[in-house]
Enzyme design. Sequence first.
Site, PDB file in Angstrom:
ATOM      1  N   LYS A 224       3.471  27.612   9.502  1.00 24.82           N
ATOM      2  CA  LYS A 224       4.104  27.121   8.139  1.00 24.82           C
ATOM      3  C   LYS A 224       3.191  26.812   7.243  1.00 24.82           C
ATOM      4  O   LYS A 224       2.580  25.621   7.263  1.00 24.82           O
ATOM      5  CB  LYS A 224       5.239  26.080   8.405  1.00 24.82           C
ATOM      6  CG  LYS A 224       6.124  25.802   7.463  1.00 24.82           C
ATOM      7  CD  LYS A 224       6.807  24.607   7.247  1.00 24.82           C
ATOM      8  CE  LYS A 224       6.168  23.557   6.685  1.00 24.82           C
ATOM      9  NZ  LYS A 224       5.829  23.930   5.124  1.00 24.82           N
TER      10      LYS A 224
ATOM     11  N   CYS B 174      -9.428  16.895   1.266  1.00 24.30           N
ATOM     12  CA  CYS B 174      -9.135  15.403   1.875  1.00 24.30           C
ATOM     13  C   CYS B 174     -10.460  14.954   2.132  1.00 24.30           C
ATOM     14  O   CYS B 174     -10.370  13.631   2.096  1.00 24.30           O
ATOM     15  CB  CYS B 174      -8.660  16.081   3.425  1.00 24.30           C
ATOM     16  SG  CYS B 174      -9.676  17.357   3.939  1.00 24.30           S
TER      17      CYS B 174
ATOM     18  N   GLU C 117      -5.719   7.232  -2.057  1.00 26.17           N
ATOM     19  CA  GLU C 117      -6.118   8.648  -2.357  1.00 26.17           C
ATOM     20  C   GLU C 117      -5.290   9.275  -3.568  1.00 26.17           C
ATOM     21  O   GLU C 117      -4.104   9.320  -3.464  1.00 26.17           O
ATOM     22  CB  GLU C 117      -5.519   9.401  -1.154  1.00 26.17           C
ATOM     23  CG  GLU C 117      -5.996  10.992  -0.991  1.00 26.17           C
ATOM     24  CD  GLU C 117      -5.493  11.756   0.245  1.00 26.17           C
ATOM     25  OE1 GLU C 117      -4.284  11.772   0.336  1.00 26.17           O
ATOM     26  OE2 GLU C 117      -6.389  12.307   0.784  1.00 26.17           O
TER      27      GLU C 117
ATOM     28  N   GLU D 180      -4.542  16.066  10.837  1.00 27.68           N
ATOM     29  CA  GLU D 180      -5.832  15.977  10.056  1.00 27.68           C
ATOM     30  C   GLU D 180      -5.077  15.388   8.649  1.00 27.68           C
ATOM     31  O   GLU D 180      -4.311  16.112   8.009  1.00 27.68           O
ATOM     32  CB  GLU D 180      -6.194  17.158   9.846  1.00 27.68           C
ATOM     33  CG  GLU D 180      -6.854  17.844  10.897  1.00 27.68           C
ATOM     34  CD  GLU D 180      -8.334  17.272  11.583  1.00 27.68           C
ATOM     35  OE1 GLU D 180      -8.700  16.591  10.340  1.00 27.68           O
ATOM     36  OE2 GLU D 180      -8.724  17.704  12.373  1.00 27.68           O
TER      37      GLU D 180
HETATM   38  P1  NAD Z   1       2.300  16.933   2.803  1.00 31.54           P
HETATM   39  O1  NAD Z   1       2.072  15.734   3.961  1.00 31.54           O
HETATM   40  O2  NAD Z   1       3.217  16.618   1.854  1.00 31.54           O
HETATM   41  O3  NAD Z   1       2.416  18.367   3.346  1.00 31.54           O
HETATM   42  C1  NAD Z   1       1.792  18.850   4.267  1.00 31.54           C
HETATM   43  C2  NAD Z   1       2.547  19.906   5.160  1.00 31.54           C
HETATM   44  O4  NAD Z   1       3.689  19.412   5.917  1.00 31.54           O
HETATM   45  C3  NAD Z   1       3.332  21.081   4.122  1.00 31.54           C
HETATM   46  O5  NAD Z   1       3.320  22.379   4.887  1.00 31.54           O
HETATM   47  C4  NAD Z   1       4.713  20.330   4.199  1.00 31.54           C
HETATM   48  O6  NAD Z   1       5.646  21.438   3.925  1.00 31.54           O
HETATM   49  C5  NAD Z   1       4.940  19.921   5.395  1.00 31.54           C
HETATM   50  N1  NAD Z   1       5.922  18.865   5.939  1.00 31.54           N
HETATM   51  C6  NAD Z   1       6.432  18.261   4.803  1.00 31.54           C
HETATM   52  N2  NAD Z   1       7.277  17.258   5.315  1.00 31.54           N
HETATM   53  C7  NAD Z   1       7.340  17.486   6.759  1.00 31.54           C
HETATM   54  C8  NAD Z   1       7.921  16.776   7.915  1.00 31.54           C
HETATM   55  N3  NAD Z   1       8.725  16.044   7.615  1.00 31.54           N
HETATM   56  N4  NAD Z   1       7.720  17.293   8.970  1.00 31.54           N
HETATM   57  C9  NAD Z   1       6.789  18.367   9.243  1.00 31.54           C
HETATM   58  N5  NAD Z   1       6.200  18.996   8.226  1.00 31.54           N
HETATM   59  C10 NAD Z   1       6.556  18.533   6.771  1.00 31.54           C
HETATM   60  O7  NAD Z   1       0.593  17.249   2.319  1.00 31.54           O
HETATM   61  P2  NAD Z   1       0.179  18.135   1.162  1.00 31.54           P
HETATM   62  O8  NAD Z   1       0.641  17.276  -0.268  1.00 31.54           O
HETATM   63  O9  NAD Z   1       0.692  19.169   1.264  1.00 31.54           O
HETATM   64  O10 NAD Z   1      -1.363  18.109   1.258  1.00 31.54           O
HETATM   65  C11 NAD Z   1      -2.199  16.978   0.749  1.00 31.54           C
HETATM   66  C12 NAD Z   1      -2.730  16.005   1.636  1.00 31.54           C
HETATM   67  O11 NAD Z   1      -3.266  16.700   2.980  1.00 31.54           O
HETATM   68  C13 NAD Z   1      -3.548  15.028   1.356  1.00 31.54           C
HETATM   69  O12 NAD Z   1      -3.226  13.503   1.936  1.00 31.54           O
HETATM   70  C14 NAD Z   1      -4.899  15.391   1.966  1.00 31.54           C
HETATM   71  O13 NAD Z   1      -5.835  14.330   2.257  1.00 31.54           O
HETATM   72  C15 NAD Z   1      -4.481  15.966   3.399  1.00 31.54           C
HETATM   73  N6  NAD Z   1      -5.438  16.889   3.748  1.00 31.54           N
HETATM   74  C16 NAD Z   1      -6.072  16.615   5.007  1.00 31.54           C
HETATM   75  C17 NAD Z   1      -7.133  17.685   5.430  1.00 31.54           C
HETATM   76  C18 NAD Z   1      -7.687  17.279   6.716  1.00 31.54           C
HETATM   77  O14 NAD Z   1      -8.459  17.971   7.559  1.00 31.54           O
HETATM   78  N7  NAD Z   1      -7.673  15.940   7.386  1.00 31.54           N
HETATM   79  C19 NAD Z   1      -7.384  18.586   4.983  1.00 31.54           C
HETATM   80  C20 NAD Z   1      -6.661  18.926   3.526  1.00 31.54           C
HETATM   81  C21 NAD Z   1      -5.563  18.045   3.289  1.00 31.54           C
END
Ligand code: NAD
Length: 482
Positions: free
Chosen positions: A166, A275, A376, A241
């Site tokens: 997804k 991230c 962040e 992650e």
């Molecule tokens: P997010 O948590 O809003 O969404 C991430 C994914 O989860 C999306 O596909 C979203 O649709 C899905 N999602 C949303 N609600 C959900 C739920 N209740 N259950 C399951 N899935 C759900 O994050 P974002 O805004 O898309 O991404 C930014 C964040 O990701 C930042 O905090 C960043 O640090 C983190 N990030 C971490 C890494 C790493 O490797 N540690 C890498 C890239 C980004």
Amino acid sequence: MSSTLEASGTTYEDRNPATGAVIAHVHETTREELDAAVRSARKAFDGGKWSNMAASRRAKVVYKMAQLIAERAQELMMLEVRDNGKAVSTAKGEMGAIVDCFEFYAGAATKTYGETMPPPLPTYLANTVREPVGVVGAIIPWNFPLLLASWKVAPALAAGCTVVLKPAPSTPLTAIELGKIALEAGVPEGVLNVVTGSGRELGQWIVEHPLVDKIAFTGSTATGKLVAKTAADTIKRVTLELGGKSPTIVFDDADIDAAVAGALYGIFYNAGQACEARSRVLLHRPIYDRFVASFVERAQNVRVGNPEDPQTHVGAITLPEQFEKIKSYCEIGRSEGARSLIGGIPASLDGECANGLFWTATAFEAEPGHRIAREEIFGPVVTFTPFEDEAQAVALANDSDYGLSASVWSNSIGRANRVARAIRSGTVAINTPYAVFPGVPFGGYKQSGYGRELGMETMRLYTETKSVLTYVGEKAMNPLGL
Ligand code: NAD
């Protein structure tokens, strides 16, 4: 995805954040369709065509995916640039890293060894085998759409798992292409299923689904906590992650020019929407003024611009809500008394990017307690804070709920390694801004998550250990003497 259901006709608009133009109408997956995708993955897994395929054959198919991605790199790169708004110079590097990731895990497929134990009894043989964990729900954020999908899909496929992938609602296009590439490479139908949707519930449905064995999630810490809680109901395996607030630490014996260059890259790469962005720079007091002056001078040359221009360093901010978040953190910084050094305002562009979302390269001097130095932001916003000695540098670096990554700059091998050991984060880069490579585990301590991607050990997270005990004694056993 193979499904007997008629696909629903509902779509949502996907926009290019640099121009505001609608670039695609994306399928809105219904709950029934998601269920069909999971069942398709389950059937493919249980059927064994992929999961029981000789690892050497699976390896060839995963390697073929790497080749097809390499052949289509230019096209995939432009799709990513238009979908995400990232600068083409950033996306170009990602395409190479994606190919490397698939190549690495193609090699790993034939190396997921079990072990042979010393026999627990003289008449026993004892060994373990590594079996694929089953159906994997891979949930991806929007900042590195295809790259982060590849970090999950490549090891999952190499291990023999099947996948429901997804992408984030705002950046689904390259994941859809990855599904096509998998089929073209020879991945059997049903093994990789891509589902798209605009709402948060689609991810939630995957995590709740009883036929999914493991969730590989990348996203925010807040969503990660929800995922872990929901997954607990069905005892799914989970890797998370999550977010970060990673420090760059610069000592007075460092090569300051190189450290400034590293710090500029550390925060402005991918518009700070990374991230592992080095969003807080901790500076040894004797070099504080010199470092800050040099950083600010060089930051004036950061080109915020049309992502498709090869000269652009910082492209668009991917989402309107992310743009608002950056804006509000800059306001919070100013109201908390952090000193604005450069930027802190939107960047205005002309021409086709006039309606795009752009933010200037931004830097503040901040106290360790300021929210902009602790939370962040996920944008091109960095803070500078001085430290007096090594102990304070380590204390400040570790004074965070996060623990994803860190950079240490020092020409003392002893000091740099001492500090690297003392920092509670999954990665520490010494005298280099580059720290993410296939083969090198990547992941978080503390609230940056658990599990590791990109390493050989990642294969353990897509497999289960099965212990096999074989009785080889001459005399049949009769434990109860009956
Ligand atoms: P997010 O948590 O809003 O969404 C991430 C994914 O989860 C999306 O596909 C979203 O649709 C899905 N999602 C949303 N609600 C959900 C739920 N209740 N259950 C399951 N899935 C759900 O994050 P974002 O805004 O898309 O991404 C930014 C964040 O990701 C930042 O905090 C960043 O640090 C983190 N990030 C971490 C890494 C790493 O490797 N540690 C890498 C890239 C980004």
